[in-house]
Write a protein that holds these residues in place. Sequence first.
Motif, PDB file in Angstrom:
ATOM      1  N   VAL A 121     -10.686  35.192  20.327  1.00 51.24           N
ATOM      2  CA  VAL A 121     -11.109  36.302  21.180  1.00 51.24           C
ATOM      3  C   VAL A 121     -11.459  35.738  22.554  1.00 51.24           C
ATOM      4  O   VAL A 121     -12.187  34.751  22.667  1.00 51.24           O
ATOM      5  N   ARG A 122     -10.930  36.360  23.607  1.00 56.13           N
ATOM      6  CA  ARG A 122     -11.168  35.880  24.977  1.00 56.13           C
ATOM      7  C   ARG A 122     -12.244  36.748  25.640  1.00 56.13           C
ATOM      8  O   ARG A 122     -12.156  37.971  25.640  1.00 56.13           O
ATOM      9  N   ARG A 156     -17.696  29.054  18.482  1.00 55.14           N
ATOM     10  CA  ARG A 156     -16.615  28.978  17.505  1.00 55.14           C
ATOM     11  C   ARG A 156     -15.287  28.828  18.233  1.00 55.14           C
ATOM     12  O   ARG A 156     -14.700  29.817  18.686  1.00 55.14           O
ATOM     13  N   PRO A 157     -14.763  27.614  18.341  1.00 60.88           N
ATOM     14  CA  PRO A 157     -13.518  27.427  19.088  1.00 60.88           C
ATOM     15  C   PRO A 157     -12.348  28.170  18.494  1.00 60.88           C
ATOM     16  O   PRO A 157     -11.410  28.533  19.198  1.00 60.88           O
ATOM     17  N   ASP A 158     -12.376  28.400  17.177  1.00 61.58           N
ATOM     18  CA  ASP A 158     -11.261  29.098  16.544  1.00 61.58           C
ATOM     19  C   ASP A 158     -11.351  30.606  16.742  1.00 61.58           C
ATOM     20  O   ASP A 158     -10.377  31.322  16.501  1.00 61.58           O
ATOM     21  N   ARG A 159     -12.525  31.115  17.176  1.00 61.38           N
ATOM     22  CA  ARG A 159     -12.687  32.549  17.291  1.00 61.38           C
ATOM     23  C   ARG A 159     -13.072  33.015  18.689  1.00 61.38           C
ATOM     24  O   ARG A 159     -12.979  34.191  18.999  1.00 61.38           O
ATOM     25  N   LEU A 160     -13.537  32.092  19.549  1.00 55.64           N
ATOM     26  CA  LEU A 160     -14.108  32.520  20.825  1.00 55.64           C
ATOM     27  C   LEU A 160     -13.665  31.591  21.953  1.00 55.64           C
ATOM     28  O   LEU A 160     -13.927  30.401  21.914  1.00 55.64           O
ATOM     29  N   ARG A 183      -6.528  43.026  32.413  1.00 51.88           N
ATOM     30  CA  ARG A 183      -5.086  42.826  32.613  1.00 51.88           C
ATOM     31  C   ARG A 183      -4.806  41.520  33.352  1.00 51.88           C
ATOM     32  O   ARG A 183      -3.892  40.778  33.003  1.00 51.88           O
ATOM     33  N   GLU A 184      -5.620  41.203  34.353  1.00 53.58           N
ATOM     34  CA  GLU A 184      -5.378  39.994  35.151  1.00 53.58           C
ATOM     35  C   GLU A 184      -5.672  38.717  34.382  1.00 53.58           C
ATOM     36  O   GLU A 184      -4.996  37.707  34.569  1.00 53.58           O
ATOM     37  N   LEU A 185      -6.674  38.752  33.498  1.00 54.48           N
ATOM     38  CA  LEU A 185      -7.105  37.530  32.808  1.00 54.48           C
ATOM     39  C   LEU A 185      -6.810  37.541  31.316  1.00 54.48           C
ATOM     40  O   LEU A 185      -7.094  36.559  30.625  1.00 54.48           O
ATOM     41  N   SER A 186      -6.250  38.633  30.805  1.00 52.04           N
ATOM     42  CA  SER A 186      -5.928  38.760  29.375  1.00 52.04           C
ATOM     43  C   SER A 186      -7.173  38.533  28.512  1.00 52.04           C
ATOM     44  O   SER A 186      -7.166  37.733  27.569  1.00 52.04           O
ATOM     45  N   VAL A 187      -8.265  39.209  28.848  1.00 49.84           N
ATOM     46  CA  VAL A 187      -9.498  39.060  28.079  1.00 49.84           C
ATOM     47  C   VAL A 187      -9.683  40.247  27.150  1.00 49.84           C
ATOM     48  O   VAL A 187      -9.150  41.347  27.380  1.00 49.84           O
ATOM     49  N   ASP A 188     -10.446  40.025  26.083  1.00 49.79           N
ATOM     50  CA  ASP A 188     -10.702  41.064  25.079  1.00 49.79           C
ATOM     51  C   ASP A 188     -12.063  41.734  25.269  1.00 49.79           C
ATOM     52  O   ASP A 188     -12.230  42.902  24.933  1.00 49.79           O
ATOM     53  N   TYR A 189     -13.030  40.966  25.782  1.00 42.20           N
ATOM     54  CA  TYR A 189     -14.373  41.502  25.980  1.00 42.20           C
ATOM     55  C   TYR A 189     -14.887  41.107  27.357  1.00 42.20           C
ATOM     56  O   TYR A 189     -14.556  40.031  27.875  1.00 42.20           O
ATOM     57  N   VAL A 190     -15.707  41.964  27.922  1.00 39.73           N
ATOM     58  CA  VAL A 190     -16.404  41.680  29.175  1.00 39.73           C
ATOM     59  C   VAL A 190     -17.894  41.846  28.928  1.00 39.73           C
ATOM     60  O   VAL A 190     -18.342  42.880  28.419  1.00 39.73           O
ATOM     61  N   LEU A 191     -18.632  40.790  29.266  1.00 40.15           N
ATOM     62  CA  LEU A 191     -20.081  40.874  29.201  1.00 40.15           C
ATOM     63  C   LEU A 191     -20.597  40.982  30.632  1.00 40.15           C
ATOM     64  O   LEU A 191     -20.298  40.132  31.472  1.00 40.15           O
TER      65      LEU A 191
END
Length: 587
Positions: A121-122, A156-160, A183-191
Motif C-alpha cells: 500500500v502506497r 511493514r515493508p511488504d504492506r506499506l 494520480r501523479e504519485l500512484s498512492v492509495d492513501y493520503v494522511l
Amino acid sequence: MKTHGLIRFADFELDIERYELRRAGQEIRLERLPMELLILLASRDGELISRADIIRVLWGPNTFRDTENGINTAIRKIRLALDDDPITPRHIKTLKGKGYRLDGIHQAPAAAAPRNPEPAVRVIVLPFDNMTGDATQDAFCEALAAETSATLGTLRPDRLAVIARTTAAHYRRTGKSIAEIARELSVDYVLEGSLTREGRRVRILAQLVRCADQSQIWSRAYEPVSQGALNIQQEVGAALATEVTPTLTQHQLTTLARRLPVAPAAHDAYLRGRYYWYRRVHFDAAFSATHALSGEDFFRSRNYFDSAVESDPSYALGYAGLSNFYGSTVVHGFYPPEHGWQLARSAAERALELDPELPEAHHAMAAVHYFYDWDWRKAEAEFLCALRLNPSYPEAHRLYARLLLAIGRDAEGHAQMTRAEKLDPLAFQGSRAFGLILSGGHEQAVHEYFSRAANERSPLIYQVLATAFEVKGLFKESVEATIEALICCNEHARAEAIRGRWATGGHDAVLEWLCADLLARHRAGYVSPLVLAEVYAKLGRPDEMFHWLDEALAERSSRLCELRTIAWFQRWLSTGRFRSLEKRQGF
C-alpha cells in the motif's frame, strides 16, 4: 541473484545477509572473492554457472585481470572450507569446459496453493497545515508530518510503502485535490492534518483518506498539553497501520515513538538541515567538483545539524546528519578525504551509540565503509541493516545501488535506483539515469531522458546527459547539456565561459580550459586529484592521468571505489599501469 536470506546445503548454512558460512553453528572463514563465488553458486539453486557468468558477476564486464587463475583459486579455497575432495566432490561439481554447480541445496517445501503477494500500500503524509496564525508553529507542523512519514516507513515493508517527505513537501499549498495527488504519485492513501488554536488550547486534527473513493476512513483530534504532543506520531501511525495490516507488534509501536529528541528545537534544526543537504547532495559529484559548484546548501545544512546536537546532545539523528555532511562534502570535492571521513566516522559511531537501530545512522556508517574504507562487505551489511529498519528510506536505496553497480551487480543496482526514485520521485529525479551512467548505459540514458520536456529535467539529469553525450562523441550536445546544468545551478558566468571556448575552439578548447582552471584551483586550494586525472584522460594524456591517479590513491579519493565505472578510464583498463593501480588499491 539472491542477496539475502539463509541457504542450507549438506550440514552447512550460508547466511547471505551476514556474509557468513557456518557449520554446526561455527563460522568458517572465507576471503571476499571465494565468498562471493559461493554466494553466486548457492543463489542459483543447483543450476550450472558458466565461467563467463562468474567473470561477469565477480569482476564485471570488460575486465582484463587474470580471471582464470582467480576462479581456480576461489574454487580451491571454497573446497577447503567445505572439506570437499576435488577428486570426488560432494558439494562443488565441475563440468569440464562448462562451469560449476553447488549440489545438495535444501529447498523449502512448496505451499499447496501459492498466491502472488499483494502489492504494498502506497501512502503519502502531506505537510500539516498551520491554522493558528502563529508562524512560530510552522516548524512544529513540519515535524509532525516529516517524522510521521519517516517512522511509518519502518512498519511493514511488504504492506506499506511511504512516499518520502521531500516529495510530499512539494504539495504544500498547491491546491491540488486528493485525486490529482493520487494520480501523479500512484498512492492509495493520503494522511493530512492541521494545527488549530482555540483560545489557549491547541488542537491537532488528522485524517486518513482512501484515494480510490476519496472517503475519510479515520480521523482524530488531539489536544497536547506539553512537549509530549509529538507522541501523536504513535497514535496516527498505529491507526494507519491497523488500516493496512491486521496487527502491529509492540516493537513496531515502540519504533514509532523512539526517534523524538528531548528538545523539539533539535528536531526543527535537523529537519531544516536535512532539507538543504538533500537539495545539494543529488548532484553528480564528478560534475560538481569539476565545475566548482556552490556548496552553500551543504554548509547551511551543517549549521542546522550542529544546532540540533547543541540543543540535544543525545539526539542521534543530529549526529547522522553531521556524518552525512562531512562525507558528502568530501565526495563532492570540498575537502580531502582524511579531513572529512574521520569526522564522518566519528559522527556515525556516535549516532549508533545513541540509537543502534536508527536507519540513518547505519546508512551514514555504510557511506564511510564504501567511500573511504573501500570495504564493500561491511558497507553492504550496513545498507541492508538500514533498509531492514526502514525499507522506505530512499537515500539508502540510492547509495546501496551505487555499491551494487560498482561491483558489477547491475540488475540489482538498477532496481535499487528505481526504488529510490519511486519512493521520492521529485527529490530523486534522475537517480536512475545516474545509475545507467555508472553501468555504462549511456545510449539508454540519452534515449530515455533527452526526450523529456525541459521542465522535467532536474540538474542531475542535465549533468548525466552531459556525460552520456561526451562518451558517445556528441560534443556539441554535451556542451549544451553542461551549459544547461550550470544555468540550473545559477553558475551563469561559468556557463558563458564554456560557451565561449566552444565557439572559438570546439571540444578540445573546452577541455584545455577546464584543465587550466582545475590546476589553478589546485594551486590555490584543494581539488580532488581524481578530477584532474579524469580531465587528462579525456585529453588523451596518460602520463599526467596516471600521475594524478597515483595522487588520488595516496589520499584515498572517495570515488576511486567506483574506478572501473568511470568512462574516461576504460581505454586504459588493460594496461599494466592500470592493473598495478588497482592492485595497490586492494581490488
